[in-house]
Structure formats: C-alpha cells, structure tokens
Design a protein around this motif. Structure first.
Motif, PDB file in Angstrom:
ATOM      1  N   ASP A  72      -2.465   4.103  10.615  1.00 16.23           N
ATOM      2  CA  ASP A  72      -2.494   2.683  10.259  1.00 16.23           C
ATOM      3  C   ASP A  72      -1.349   1.905  10.903  1.00 16.23           C
ATOM      4  OD1 ASP A  72      -4.811   2.593   8.581  1.00 16.23           O
ATOM      5  OD2 ASP A  72      -3.687   3.812   7.156  1.00 16.23           O
ATOM      6  N   ARG A  73      -0.236   2.566  11.081  1.00 18.65           N
ATOM      7  CA  ARG A  73       0.850   1.897  11.803  1.00 18.65           C
ATOM      8  C   ARG A  73       1.591   2.892  12.670  1.00 18.65           C
ATOM      9  NH1 ARG A  73       5.305  -1.828   8.973  1.00 18.65           N
ATOM     10  NH2 ARG A  73       3.541  -3.156   8.469  1.00 18.65           N
TER      11      ARG A  73
ATOM     12  N   ILE B 159       4.962   7.173  12.297  1.00 18.39           N
ATOM     13  CA  ILE B 159       3.570   6.809  11.991  1.00 18.39           C
ATOM     14  C   ILE B 159       3.391   6.673  10.490  1.00 18.39           C
ATOM     15  CG2 ILE B 159       2.582   7.842  14.082  1.00 18.39           C
ATOM     16  CD1 ILE B 159       1.684  10.190  12.315  1.00 18.39           C
ATOM     17  N   MET B 160       2.486   5.797  10.115  1.00 17.86           N
ATOM     18  CA  MET B 160       2.222   5.594   8.694  1.00 17.86           C
ATOM     19  C   MET B 160       0.720   5.590   8.464  1.00 17.86           C
ATOM     20  SD  MET B 160       4.779   2.438   8.124  1.00 17.86           S
ATOM     21  CE  MET B 160       6.431   2.487   8.839  1.00 17.86           C
ATOM     22  N   LYS B 161       0.355   6.192   7.357  1.00 24.45           N
ATOM     23  CA  LYS B 161      -1.062   6.208   6.985  1.00 24.45           C
ATOM     24  C   LYS B 161      -1.160   5.806   5.530  1.00 24.45           C
ATOM     25  CE  LYS B 161      -5.301   7.281   8.149  1.00 24.45           C
ATOM     26  NZ  LYS B 161      -5.955   6.534   9.221  1.00 24.45           N
ATOM     27  N   TRP B 162      -1.931   4.774   5.270  1.00 21.12           N
ATOM     28  CA  TRP B 162      -2.105   4.345   3.875  1.00 21.12           C
ATOM     29  C   TRP B 162      -3.027   5.338   3.174  1.00 21.12           C
ATOM     30  CZ3 TRP B 162       1.241   1.526   5.810  1.00 21.12           C
ATOM     31  CH2 TRP B 162       1.038   0.429   6.648  1.00 21.12           C
ATOM     32  N   ARG B 163      -2.861   5.394   1.852  1.00 21.46           N
ATOM     33  CA  ARG B 163      -3.782   6.244   1.101  1.00 21.46           C
ATOM     34  C   ARG B 163      -5.093   5.499   0.889  1.00 21.46           C
ATOM     35  NH1 ARG B 163      -1.353   9.184  -3.581  1.00 21.46           N
ATOM     36  NH2 ARG B 163      -1.119   7.215  -4.658  1.00 21.46           N
TER      37      ARG B 163
ATOM     38  N   MET C 230      -3.286  14.648  29.334  1.00 19.30           N
ATOM     39  CA  MET C 230      -4.182  13.759  30.049  1.00 19.30           C
ATOM     40  C   MET C 230      -3.945  12.329  29.589  1.00 19.30           C
ATOM     41  SD  MET C 230      -6.543  15.396  32.024  1.00 19.30           S
ATOM     42  CE  MET C 230      -8.285  15.069  31.734  1.00 19.30           C
ATOM     43  N   GLY C 231      -2.827  12.120  28.896  1.00 17.72           N
ATOM     44  CA  GLY C 231      -2.494  10.773  28.493  1.00 17.72           C
ATOM     45  C   GLY C 231      -3.171  10.308  27.222  1.00 17.72           C
ATOM     46  N   TYR C 232      -3.659  11.261  26.414  1.00 23.72           N
ATOM     47  CA  TYR C 232      -4.248  10.859  25.146  1.00 23.72           C
ATOM     48  C   TYR C 232      -3.199  10.843  24.047  1.00 23.72           C
ATOM     49  CZ  TYR C 232      -8.677  11.609  27.431  1.00 23.72           C
ATOM     50  OH  TYR C 232      -9.724  11.537  28.290  1.00 23.72           O
ATOM     51  N   GLY C 233      -2.077  11.487  24.332  1.00 21.05           N
ATOM     52  CA  GLY C 233      -1.054  11.705  23.310  1.00 21.05           C
ATOM     53  C   GLY C 233      -0.696  10.488  22.497  1.00 21.05           C
ATOM     54  N   LEU C 234       0.121   9.592  23.041  1.00 19.61           N
ATOM     55  CA  LEU C 234       0.620   8.467  22.259  1.00 19.61           C
ATOM     56  C   LEU C 234      -0.478   7.468  21.875  1.00 19.61           C
ATOM     57  CD1 LEU C 234       4.123   7.806  23.886  1.00 19.61           C
ATOM     58  CD2 LEU C 234       3.619   8.966  21.743  1.00 19.61           C
ATOM     59  N   PRO C 235      -1.253   6.948  22.830  1.00 24.22           N
ATOM     60  CA  PRO C 235      -2.282   5.980  22.427  1.00 24.22           C
ATOM     61  C   PRO C 235      -3.322   6.587  21.494  1.00 24.22           C
ATOM     62  CG  PRO C 235      -2.526   6.542  24.755  1.00 24.22           C
ATOM     63  CD  PRO C 235      -1.239   7.144  24.294  1.00 24.22           C
ATOM     64  N   GLY C 236      -3.641   7.855  21.686  1.00 28.13           N
ATOM     65  CA  GLY C 236      -4.599   8.546  20.820  1.00 28.13           C
ATOM     66  C   GLY C 236      -4.061   8.635  19.402  1.00 28.13           C
ATOM     67  N   ALA C 237      -2.805   9.065  19.285  1.00 29.37           N
ATOM     68  CA  ALA C 237      -2.175   9.189  17.972  1.00 29.37           C
ATOM     69  C   ALA C 237      -2.143   7.827  17.290  1.00 29.37           C
ATOM     70  CB  ALA C 237      -0.762   9.746  18.117  1.00 29.37           C
ATOM     71  N   LYS C 238      -1.875   6.788  18.072  1.00 34.27           N
ATOM     72  CA  LYS C 238      -1.788   5.433  17.514  1.00 34.27           C
ATOM     73  C   LYS C 238      -3.123   5.010  16.886  1.00 34.27           C
ATOM     74  CE  LYS C 238      -0.465   0.741  18.731  1.00 34.27           C
ATOM     75  NZ  LYS C 238      -1.380  -0.215  19.302  1.00 34.27           N
ATOM     76  N   ARG C 239      -4.207   5.368  17.563  1.00 31.84           N
ATOM     77  CA  ARG C 239      -5.524   4.978  17.048  1.00 31.84           C
ATOM     78  C   ARG C 239      -5.877   5.680  15.740  1.00 31.84           C
ATOM     79  NH1 ARG C 239      -7.145   4.489  22.538  1.00 31.84           N
ATOM     80  NH2 ARG C 239      -7.474   6.717  22.651  1.00 31.84           N
TER      81      ARG C 239
ATOM     82  N   LYS D 113       0.833  -1.204   0.000  1.00 34.45           N
ATOM     83  CA  LYS D 113       0.000   0.000   0.000  1.00 34.45           C
ATOM     84  C   LYS D 113       0.865   1.249   0.000  1.00 34.45           C
ATOM     85  CE  LYS D 113      -2.120  -2.435   3.029  1.00 34.45           C
ATOM     86  NZ  LYS D 113      -2.666  -3.008   4.195  1.00 34.45           N
ATOM     87  N   GLU D 114       0.380   2.272  -0.695  1.00 25.31           N
ATOM     88  CA  GLU D 114       1.096   3.536  -0.679  1.00 25.31           C
ATOM     89  C   GLU D 114       0.899   4.209   0.663  1.00 25.31           C
ATOM     90  OE1 GLU D 114       1.564   6.395  -4.053  1.00 25.31           O
ATOM     91  OE2 GLU D 114      -0.075   5.154  -4.806  1.00 25.31           O
ATOM     92  N   ALA D 115       1.994   4.617   1.275  1.00 27.13           N
ATOM     93  CA  ALA D 115       1.886   5.163   2.629  1.00 27.13           C
ATOM     94  C   ALA D 115       2.605   6.495   2.757  1.00 27.13           C
ATOM     95  CB  ALA D 115       2.464   4.178   3.629  1.00 27.13           C
ATOM     96  N   LEU D 116       2.006   7.351   3.575  1.00 33.94           N
ATOM     97  CA  LEU D 116       2.679   8.576   3.996  1.00 33.94           C
ATOM     98  C   LEU D 116       3.327   8.246   5.338  1.00 33.94           C
ATOM     99  CD1 LEU D 116       3.021  11.643   3.302  1.00 33.94           C
ATOM    100  CD2 LEU D 116       1.066  12.076   4.760  1.00 33.94           C
ATOM    101  N   ILE D 117       4.620   8.526   5.443  1.00 36.50           N
ATOM    102  CA  ILE D 117       5.372   8.116   6.633  1.00 36.50           C
ATOM    103  C   ILE D 117       5.955   9.355   7.305  1.00 36.50           C
ATOM    104  CG2 ILE D 117       7.288   6.683   7.471  1.00 36.50           C
ATOM    105  CD1 ILE D 117       6.895   5.439   4.402  1.00 36.50           C
ATOM    106  N   ILE D 118       5.622   9.520   8.558  1.00 34.03           N
ATOM    107  CA  ILE D 118       6.123  10.690   9.278  1.00 34.03           C
ATOM    108  C   ILE D 118       6.920  10.217  10.489  1.00 34.03           C
ATOM    109  CG2 ILE D 118       5.481  12.795  10.513  1.00 34.03           C
ATOM    110  CD1 ILE D 118       2.751  12.302   8.710  1.00 34.03           C
ATOM    111  N   THR D 119       8.143  10.701  10.593  1.00 37.43           N
ATOM    112  CA  THR D 119       9.021  10.266  11.675  1.00 37.43           C
ATOM    113  C   THR D 119       9.405  11.462  12.541  1.00 37.43           C
ATOM    114  OG1 THR D 119       9.905   8.667  10.112  1.00 37.43           O
ATOM    115  CG2 THR D 119      11.088   8.922  12.191  1.00 37.43           C
ATOM    116  N   CYS D 120       9.175  11.324  13.835  1.00 36.53           N
ATOM    117  CA  CYS D 120       9.516  12.382  14.781  1.00 36.53           C
ATOM    118  C   CYS D 120      10.714  11.920  15.613  1.00 36.53           C
ATOM    119  CB  CYS D 120       8.352  12.667  15.729  1.00 36.53           C
ATOM    120  SG  CYS D 120       6.846  13.120  14.876  1.00 36.53           S
ATOM    121  N   ILE D 121      11.791  12.684  15.539  1.00 40.50           N
ATOM    122  CA  ILE D 121      13.014  12.276  16.223  1.00 40.50           C
ATOM    123  C   ILE D 121      13.395  13.344  17.244  1.00 40.50           C
ATOM    124  CG2 ILE D 121      15.452  11.644  15.885  1.00 40.50           C
ATOM    125  CD1 ILE D 121      14.454  11.414  12.766  1.00 40.50           C
ATOM    126  N   ASP D 122      13.563  12.949  18.477  1.00 36.61           N
ATOM    127  CA  ASP D 122      14.036  13.921  19.458  1.00 36.61           C
ATOM    128  C   ASP D 122      15.192  13.330  20.262  1.00 36.61           C
ATOM    129  OD1 ASP D 122      13.302  12.842  22.144  1.00 36.61           O
ATOM    130  OD2 ASP D 122      11.246  13.008  21.398  1.00 36.61           O
TER     131      ASP D 122
END
Lengths: 145, 131
Positions: free
Chosen positions: A125-126, A141-145, A113-122, A82-91
């Motif tokens: 797609d990956r 994170i990856m999101k398929w088109r 309030m702890g929505y950050g990581l699990p919220g973003a994950k939901r 699948k074609e995916a948009l991939i965004i990588t955050c490096i700190d």
C-alpha cells in the motif's frame, strides 16, 4: 514514475515487533517466512500475506545481492487511520544512484530483470525509499490490514 | 531452522516419457538454479518428452523463481520437451500478475491429472505428425 518518495514516514508510537539480520542467502528464505508469520498474526488474508511475502522477497534479494545483507525491522502502527504492518529494510551497501531509474519497470543492474523495486511497490500500500550513494539504502513498505 | 534442508536436492521422478518434479521446499535462489540445471540434465539423459512441475506447496513465487520456471520452459522446449506447471495457488497467481511478471512459454494446468493429460496429448500429436 512519479511517486518515488524520498522522505521516510516515521512515528514514535509504532510498536516494534521484531528486528532481524539478513546476512546469508538462506536468511532470504527464513526472513520471508518470518514476515509471512507476522502478516498471518496481523490477520491479513491469504492474498495479502502472499503479496507482502513476495514484496519482501524482492527487497531481501536486493539487499543480499547488492549490499551483502542488512537489517530488517518489523513494526505495526496506525497510518492514515489504518492499521499497518511496516517493514523496513536497511543496508549499508553502495546505494542507488538514480532512484527514478531503479524504480522504473524493466530496469536492472544485476542478475535480476528489473522487477524487484517496482514489482514490490505494486504489491504493497505504501512504498518509501531513501538512498545515498556509498552510504546505503532504506526501503520501507507498509500494508494496511 | 535446519540449513541442511536447503542443501538437499529436489527429487526428479521419471514415469514413462515424463519427468515429475514436486517442489516441497521454499527455495532459495541457488537451489532454484540447481533445480533448473538438474531438470535439463535429466531431460538430456532420459530423452523425456515432458516435465510436470508441481508447485502446489509453494506459498509464493517471486520474480526470481518465476523467471527460473519460464527460463526452464524455454530451455526444455529447445530440447524438445514440454514443461507444464501444475497446482499454482490462487494467491500466488494473483501476486505474480501484480508483480508484473510474465511467463512466456509456460503452460499451466490446475492439477497433476490435467497437466499429465496436456503432456500426453502433446506427445500423441507429435506421433501423428510423423505420418
């Protein structure tokens, strides 16, 4: 939470679309608008555009609040056919001691309030994360088109 | 991008018993917090009975902005003012639910007109309670 991935997927044939530095609070706003722009160019629907923008907004806020900023890399590639948009955050911030805990709903160390990581994950797609204490964190994170 | 844009305050307009706020910019966190206290101050100053917040321009509401809005609704209700959020885009509503964010105490309406009706009804009901 069973699926906390500790290995980042990476492929040589991904096409790099951009690289941005996140340093100031305004960069959170600017960069999430940039990501929406990429999602739009990628011909994602309006709901997916909003999902990706919201997910990165959570990640960017984490980077700004906990690591004082970082680097954002935007790529596109083929994942599982699948074609995916991939965004990588490096700190290079303090890192996350207990990833499973950080990925569980309702957990937060800071002002969130702890929505950050699990919220973003939901919203994507990956979701992949790698973190070393005192060295930094990489979230991809990856999101398929 | 012009950084000055973000330093501008978001205008709060008073009409009758109500305050009307139309969020026209993509807010960073500090601006969101500033807006929250600005609205509460304005409720205190004007004894407004209701606040209408138009977010039809907002292309995303993340956990921080969502929390700011629901926090403000709670604080406003302690100050005896109702908050109605109007004009949320469908994509924003879908994303908020998937994000897992609940916004207790926040009333929503499809548009400004319906939101105004909600607030007016509330004020009328309160007046009736006095008798």
């Amino acid at each position: 939470m069973s699926l906390v991935m500790l290995e980042l997927t990476s492929e040589k044939n991904w096409e790099k679309l951009g690289k941005h530095i996140l340093k100031f609070e305004n960069d959170v706003v600017k960069l999430r608008q940039t990501i929406r722009h990429y999602a739009k160019q990628f011909r994602m629907g309006i709901v997916d555009q909003t999902r990706v923008t919201t997910a990165v907004s959570e990640l960017f806020r984490n980077m700004y609040n906990y690591a004082g900023g970082g680097e954002v890399v935007i790529e596109k590639g083929i994942i599982e056919g699948k074609e995916a948009l991939i965004i990588t955050c490096i700190d290079s911030g303090p890192g996350i001691e207990d990833l499973e805990l950080a990925m569980s709903d309702g957990y937060s160390t800071g002002m969130g309030m702890g929505y950050g990581l699990p919220g973003a994950k939901r919203l994507v797609d990956r979701f992949e994360i790698e973190s070393k204490v005192n060295e930094g964190t990489i979230v991809r994170i990856m999101k398929w088109r | 991008m012009n950084t000055d844009l973000y330093e501008k305050k978001i205008p709060i307009i008073k009409i009758g018993n109500f305050l009307i706020v139309s969020i026209q910019v993509d807010m960073h966190d500090k601006l969101a917090i500033q807006l929250q206290s600005q609205i509460l101050e304005e409720i205190g100053k004007t004894s407004a009975k209701g606040v209408l917040i138009d977010i039809s321009v907002l292309e995303m509401v993340d956990s921080f902005i969502g929390r700011m809005l629901s926090g403000m609704a709670t604080m406003a209700s302690i100050m005896d003012a109702a908050v109605v959020i109007v004009g949320m885009q469908p994509a924003v509503a879908i994303t908020l639910v998937e994000l897992g964010l609940e916004m207790p105490g926040v009333d929503t309406a499809l548009n400004m007109e319906k939101g105004m009706e909600m607030l007016e009804k509330r004020v009328r009901n309160e007046d009736n309670d006095l008798f």
